[in-house]
Design a protein around this motif. Structure first.
Motif, PDB file in Angstrom:
ATOM      1  N   HIS A 182       0.876  -1.215   0.023  1.00 40.62           N
ATOM      2  CA  HIS A 182       0.162   0.027   0.123  1.00 40.62           C
ATOM      3  C   HIS A 182       0.862   1.276  -0.027  1.00 40.62           C
ATOM      4  O   HIS A 182       1.958   1.329   0.870  1.00 40.62           O
ATOM      5  N   HIS A 229      -0.713   6.614   3.160  1.00 39.89           N
ATOM      6  CA  HIS A 229      -0.552   6.719   4.733  1.00 39.89           C
ATOM      7  C   HIS A 229      -1.763   7.692   5.371  1.00 39.89           C
ATOM      8  O   HIS A 229      -2.659   7.640   4.952  1.00 39.89           O
ATOM      9  N   ASP A 253       5.993   2.966   6.726  1.00 46.20           N
ATOM     10  CA  ASP A 253       4.489   2.632   6.483  1.00 46.20           C
ATOM     11  C   ASP A 253       3.850   3.544   5.661  1.00 46.20           C
ATOM     12  O   ASP A 253       3.375   4.587   5.871  1.00 46.20           O
ATOM     13  N   GLU A 278      -5.481   1.673   2.713  1.00 52.01           N
ATOM     14  CA  GLU A 278      -5.152   0.515   3.303  1.00 52.01           C
ATOM     15  C   GLU A 278      -5.325   0.813   4.553  1.00 52.01           C
ATOM     16  O   GLU A 278      -5.822   0.092   5.814  1.00 52.01           O
ATOM     17  N   GLU A 279      -4.800   2.173   4.954  1.00 54.57           N
ATOM     18  CA  GLU A 279      -4.860   2.856   6.577  1.00 54.57           C
ATOM     19  C   GLU A 279      -6.306   2.825   6.918  1.00 54.57           C
ATOM     20  O   GLU A 279      -6.623   3.054   8.119  1.00 54.57           O
ATOM     21  N   TYR A 310       6.031   4.211  14.670  1.00 52.30           N
ATOM     22  CA  TYR A 310       5.094   3.835  13.940  1.00 52.30           C
ATOM     23  C   TYR A 310       3.671   4.657  14.074  1.00 52.30           C
ATOM     24  O   TYR A 310       3.188   5.056  15.257  1.00 52.30           O
ATOM     25  N   HIS A 311       3.127   5.057  12.843  1.00 48.13           N
ATOM     26  CA  HIS A 311       1.788   6.013  12.775  1.00 48.13           C
ATOM     27  C   HIS A 311       2.117   7.241  13.582  1.00 48.13           C
ATOM     28  O   HIS A 311       1.192   7.784  14.408  1.00 48.13           O
TER      29      HIS A 311
HETATM   30 ZN   LIG Z   1      -0.148   1.823   8.546  1.00 53.99          ZN
END
Ligand SMILES: [Zn+2]
Length: 609
Positions: A312, A315, A337, A371-372, A468-469
């Motif tokens: 993907h 984001h 990501d 995707e997110e 992450y995120h």
């Molecule tokens: Zn993600």
């Protein structure tokens, strides 16, 4: 003639063998196309300031899509197998789809309450607001005050026991009479959506929820996150602040305090008070694109099968829902990501395209969007495949491959086909990694969409981390050397898969406690489990800020060994345990930290997505 023919055939076989050796025996030739310089170039572009975190539906995500499409074009991929046109435009690679990206209030939101003395017209956003799960309609009726709107005879509390709310508009407080008591059983009924459902079931025409009184602020309205379902409960639901409610229910705060003190339901039909409610909400629809590139295989016996390779590219944009710091408005760069997986996808496409004449099977490279927001792009693809799904040999997913630690590479989906184990362990690069595998084909990324369609999947992932995120997931934090090694390893696996005569058989992976995952999980804890951990507890790789886990003092690297009395050996036990509890429950969680056991109390909240 005959003999000659044989000699020619023999020479042909030798030639083919030599070519195959060049192609697959000495994979160095094509792997040379996979370089850390190019991987880094892709990641730095995709995770740049200019692309603003590539949130699906934004113009910046479109810039990323165009970039990917142009790369596909340059490598000589085609938009589809049956492509006939001689010219190709980047937009030809797009598979457009729409998705619900939010909810907005319309023009017609009115709340008018008529008392004996006056008719009060409340001001939207100042006095009240329509909640996201409200229906869009209008209704009127007598107002009945019904405590907390909790109907739980099983726990000896029922606000609707002594009053018939059929045909009326119900006014309730948010929360429960137990909200100051962390051990209170009634907290599990405090979810606003559930209250609306209960009111609807009892025949109410609408529900008005009063913000729990705070001595300092009587103007407060609820800040509610939109839940992913975007579903309406079927009746209008509005939220009023204490200040407004005082105009129809005098001494609102006192009543509230009394309810909490006495823990006795108190419902009353308010004297000659009627309300008119009109609500109007609209879902916001956005569109975005999967980017799909096709590479034709050559073997007539195998070209009915296509290998799907995906990553993907979207984001979180400027943050918000899905972010670990949802209240912080900042670019979430999403370098690991998943600019990393997208870069890997591009490099694989380039490498395989460079020697396309040697490919047996066809390949489909897909950069997914949204995707997110819930694997929306990959779900759209499996429902609208450009090559029938029964011809899909398998799906290889790359999501977060740029932050490998301790040389540990995670591979999920290993149980989804009997061929995976040997296919992976037999690759030249296998021994250069510490490979951690998980049999499950489900999981929080796009391969899950394919697995649910009975397609064998493999998911490569270098692990979660503290960025992450968060806005700090930036391109400078990626390890490009390690990433190159991972992509080259994936290349080996796909090359080998490409030459297999048989289509990999699909296996549905049995999870140890299927009932645990089948029940809907209603609680939110805020832990990020390590999905590939060993037994003996569940390692936590991160904790969301402000979450129940964070408030309880659970930290990254803690190992959960018991959750509310249920022994936790692994992620399946954890999933099962989560299904056992309700929002509002307070449970004991035993964690292991640096060898020592520690018990913390976690106040479970309702799930946000
Ligand atoms: Zn993600």
């Amino acid at each position: 003639m005959k003999r000659q023919l044989t000699i020619v055939s023999y020479i042909g076989i030798v030639l083919i063998t030599a070519l195959s050796l060049l192609a697959f025996g000495q994979t160095e030739i094509r792997r040379a196309e996979i370089t850390k310089e190019e991987l880094s170039k892709h990641v730095f572009f995709l995770a740049s300031e200019k692309l603003e975190g590539r949130r699906a539906g934004t113009p910046e995500a479109e810039k990323a899509a165009l970039y990917i499409a142009r790369e596909f074009m340059e490598y000589g991929l085609l938009p589809a197998p049956e492509w006939e046109s001689t010219s190709v435009d980047p937009a030809d690679f797009f598979q457009e789809f729409e998705f619900t990206s939010g909810i907005r209030t319309g023009e017609r939101n009115r709340l008018i309450v008529g008392t004996e003395a006056e008719e009060i017209s409340f001001t939207y956003d100042t006095d009240y607001k329509t909640l996201p799960f409200s229906s869009s309609t209008s209704t009127s009726g007598p107002v009945i005050f019904a405590g907390f709107g909790i109907s739980a005879p099983q726990d000896n509390y029922d606000d609707y026991a002594d009053v018939d709310i059929n045909g009326s508009i119900v006014l309730v407080f948010e929360g429960s009479p137990d909200q100051n008591d962390p051990h209170g059983v009634l907290n599990q009924y405090s979810n606003n959506r559930n209250k609306a459902i209960a009111a609807r079931e009892a025949g109410a025409r609408a529900l008005m929820i009063i913000t729990a009184p705070e001595p300092s602020d009587s103007s407060k309205l609820l800040t509610l996150r939109i839940d992913r379902s975007f579903g309406s409960v079927g009746i209008p639901v509005v939220n009023l602040n204490v200040h407004s409610v005082n105009r129809i229910l005098a001494n609102c705060s006192e009543i509230y305090n009394k309810l909490i003190e006495e823990k006795q339901p108190k419902s009353l039909r308010l004297n000659n008070i009627n309300a008119f409610i009109e609500t109007e909400l609209h879902t916001i629809t956005s569109s975005c694109n999967n980017v799909i590139g096709y590479l034709a295989g050559n073997n007539p016996n195998q070209n009915d099968g296509v290998i799907i390779i995906g990553a993907h590219y979207d984001h979180l944009g400027w943050g918000g829902e899905g972010s670990m710091v949802p209240d912080e408005t900042a670019i979430h760069y999403g370098a690991d990501d998943n600019a990393s997986g997208t870069a890997g996808l591009l490099e694989l496409a380039q490498a395989f395209a460079a020697d396309r004449e040697l490919l047996d099977r066809s390949m489909l490279f897909i950069a997914f969007s949204a995707e997110e927001l819930g694997l929306i792009g990959s779900k759209y693809y499996v429902d609208n495949p450009i090559i029938p799904l029964e011809n899909s040999v398998s799906m290889i997913n790359l999501d977060m491959i740029g932050r490998m630690r301790n040389n540990e590479l995670n591979i999920f989906g290993i149980g989804t086909s009997p061929v995976w184990d040997s296919l992976i362990t037999s690759q030249p690069s296998y021994d250069t990694f510490t490979i951690r595998t998980n049999p499950d084909g489900m999981g929080p990324s796009d391969h899950a969409s394919f697995y649910t369609k009975d397609i064998p999947v493999l998911f490569f992932h270098s692990g979660l981390h503290e960025n992450y995120h968060r806005p700090s997931d930036t391109a400078d934090r990626i390890s490009y050397d390690e990433m190159e090694r991972i992509v080259r390893f994936v290349y080996e696996v796909i090359s080998d898969l490409n030459t297999q005569d048989e289509k990999p058989q699909f296996v549905k992976v049995e999870t140890p406690r299927p009932t645990g995952t089948m029940r809907g999980i209603r609680v939110y804890v805020g832990t990020m489990p390590d999905y590939v951990g060993e037994s003996g507890g569940l390692k936590i790789t991160g904790v969301r800020e402000g979450s129940p886990a964070a408030l309880a003092g659970i930290q990254k690297d803690d190992v959960i060994i018991n959750f509310g009395g249920i022994t936790i050996e692994n992620v399946y036990d954890y999933t099962y345990a989560l299904g056992e509890f309700s929002p509002g429950d307070i449970i004991d969680v035993i964690i292991k930290r640096e060898g020592e056991e520690k018990t913390v109390k976690v106040h479970l909240e309702s799930r946000r997505n």
